[in-house]
Design an enzyme around this catalytic site. Structure first.
Site, mmCIF file in Angstrom:
data_model
loop_
_atom_site.group_PDB
_atom_site.id
_atom_site.type_symbol
_atom_site.label_atom_id
_atom_site.label_comp_id
_atom_site.label_asym_id
_atom_site.label_seq_id
_atom_site.Cartn_x
_atom_site.Cartn_y
_atom_site.Cartn_z
ATOM 1 N N ARG A 18 0.850 -1.204 0.000
ATOM 2 C CA ARG A 18 0.000 0.000 0.000
ATOM 3 C C ARG A 18 0.881 1.248 0.000
ATOM 4 O O ARG A 18 2.074 1.184 0.292
ATOM 5 C CB ARG A 18 -0.886 0.025 1.253
ATOM 6 N N VAL A 67 7.934 -7.400 9.838
ATOM 7 C CA VAL A 67 9.345 -7.034 9.697
ATOM 8 C C VAL A 67 10.033 -6.703 11.025
ATOM 9 O O VAL A 67 11.255 -6.562 11.068
ATOM 10 C CB VAL A 67 9.540 -5.846 8.713
ATOM 11 N N ASN A 93 10.705 0.012 3.845
ATOM 12 C CA ASN A 93 9.650 1.023 3.798
ATOM 13 C C ASN A 93 8.570 0.838 4.862
ATOM 14 O O ASN A 93 7.929 1.811 5.259
ATOM 15 C CB ASN A 93 9.024 0.996 2.391
ATOM 16 N N SER A 145 11.648 9.817 7.547
ATOM 17 C CA SER A 145 10.553 10.798 7.528
ATOM 18 C C SER A 145 11.124 12.160 7.865
ATOM 19 O O SER A 145 12.135 12.269 8.566
ATOM 20 C CB SER A 145 9.494 10.433 8.566
ATOM 21 N N TYR A 158 7.839 8.059 16.944
ATOM 22 C CA TYR A 158 8.026 7.932 15.490
ATOM 23 C C TYR A 158 9.266 8.718 15.036
ATOM 24 O O TYR A 158 10.101 8.209 14.265
ATOM 25 C CB TYR A 158 6.761 8.456 14.817
ATOM 26 N N ALA A 159 9.404 9.958 15.525
ATOM 27 C CA ALA A 159 10.549 10.793 15.131
ATOM 28 C C ALA A 159 11.858 10.185 15.611
ATOM 29 O O ALA A 159 12.862 10.214 14.891
ATOM 30 C CB ALA A 159 10.381 12.208 15.675
ATOM 31 N N ALA A 160 11.837 9.604 16.821
ATOM 32 C CA ALA A 160 13.058 8.961 17.345
ATOM 33 C C ALA A 160 13.423 7.765 16.466
ATOM 34 O O ALA A 160 14.592 7.566 16.125
ATOM 35 C CB ALA A 160 12.841 8.520 18.790
ATOM 36 N N ALA A 161 12.427 6.969 16.081
ATOM 37 C CA ALA A 161 12.689 5.811 15.215
ATOM 38 C C ALA A 161 13.212 6.267 13.854
ATOM 39 O O ALA A 161 14.170 5.697 13.320
ATOM 40 C CB ALA A 161 11.419 4.983 15.040
ATOM 41 N N ILE A 191 2.591 12.852 2.742
ATOM 42 C CA ILE A 191 2.262 12.155 1.480
ATOM 43 C C ILE A 191 0.861 11.552 1.584
ATOM 44 O O ILE A 191 0.486 11.011 2.642
ATOM 45 C CB ILE A 191 3.290 11.031 1.201
#
Ligand code: NAP
Length: 250
Positions: A18, A67, A93, A145, A158-161, A191
């Site tokens: 997706r 994953v 991804n 990102s 999320y930002a740390a990852a 996006i």
């Protein structure tokens, strides 16, 4: 356009069923590569992506695997190897969000995001690397990102990852640069995919106001940067992060 002087490679796109991953899978297939499309739960979407590639004359298979799970990644690599051959182009991804302000963020939201967005990059890269080292050729492209570059309130996990993905990219590039393998990242902005649709129209309109180009990006606009990094033309680029954000962060 055929790839690398007509050479067809084996590509694995995690989360290729997706959004951005699907656009990447379609582009790599159109470039002449055989593509393994990984997904975790939505089998219908994965089959649809394979069918769309086949209808366009390309070759693809779908592989279910989480994953973030070491055993599942090992099984996925074996399956790709058996069905297509060793992975030569790896696009890390697959990703998720579990947004919250830090004071409200539960440990589970932290751990799941780290596992799916960062540990997965370590697991898949390590598993694919053996064949690349043997072939002395390989391309690893990680989807980070803009949140990993500039931060984002409500996305500390999320930002740390995603910042971790950039550090990983530069480090691995240094480790294996002498072996003919490049490691790069792309950092998309806002996006249009299922991930951002979940935020609603108001959030999308507010985001568009902040974007220099005045609109959200399309998955294909990220895929073209990934396709470039996978191509022969990008042979002297490694350890880099290409920001594809319509000027959001400038
Ligand atoms: P999306 O539309 O939500 O699609 C996510 C894909 O990842 C799906 O194929 C999904 O498979 C797969 N996936 C999720 N968890 C997985 C797991 N544990 N194991 C294997 N596959 C898994 O996402 P997207 O917006 O295209 O995002 C793709 C990447 O770009 C992510 O890394 C994301 O963080 C990054 N990104 C996106 C944006 C944006 O604005 N959209 C911006 C910056 C970065 P199923 O279909 O089976 O669930």
């Amino acid at each position: 356009m055929m790839a690398e002087e007509g050479k067809s490679r084996v590509a694995l796109v995690t989360g290729g069923s997706r959004g951005i991953g699907r656009a990447v899978a379609e582009l790599l297939a159109a470039q002449g590569h055989q593509v393994a499309i990984n997904y975790v739960s939505n089998e219908e979407a994965a089959n649809e992506a394979v069918a769309s590639i086949e209808a366009a004359g390309g070759a693809a298979i779908a592989i279910k695997a989480d994953v973030g799970d070491e055993d599942a990644v090992a099984a996925m690599m074996t399956q790709v190897q058996e069905q297509l051959g060793p992975v030569e182009i790896l696009v890390n991804n697959a990703g998720i969000t579990r947004d919250d302000l830090l004071m409200r963020m539960k440990p589970d939201a932290w751990d799941t995001v780290m596992q799916t967005n960062l540990k997965s990059v370590y697991l898949c890269s390590k598993a694919a690397l053996r064949g690349m080292l043997r072939a002395r050729w390989g391309r690893i492209i990680n989807v980070s990102s803009i949140a990993g570059v500039a931060g984002n309130a409500g996305q500390a996990n999320y930002a740390a990852a995603k910042a971790g993905v950039i550090g990983f990219t530069m480090s691995l590039a240094k480790e294996i640069g002498s072996r003919g393998i490049t490691v790069n990242a792309v950092a998309p902005g806002f996006i249009e995919t299922d991930m951002t649709a979940a935020l609603g129209n108001d959030a999308a309109a507010a985001a568009a106001d902040q974007i220099t180009l005045g609109r959200l990006g399309r998955p294909e606009e990220v895929a073209s940067a990934v396709g470039y990094l996978a191509s022969a033309e990008a042979s002297y680029i490694t350890g880099q992060t290409i920001v594809v954000d319509g000027g959001l962060a400038i």
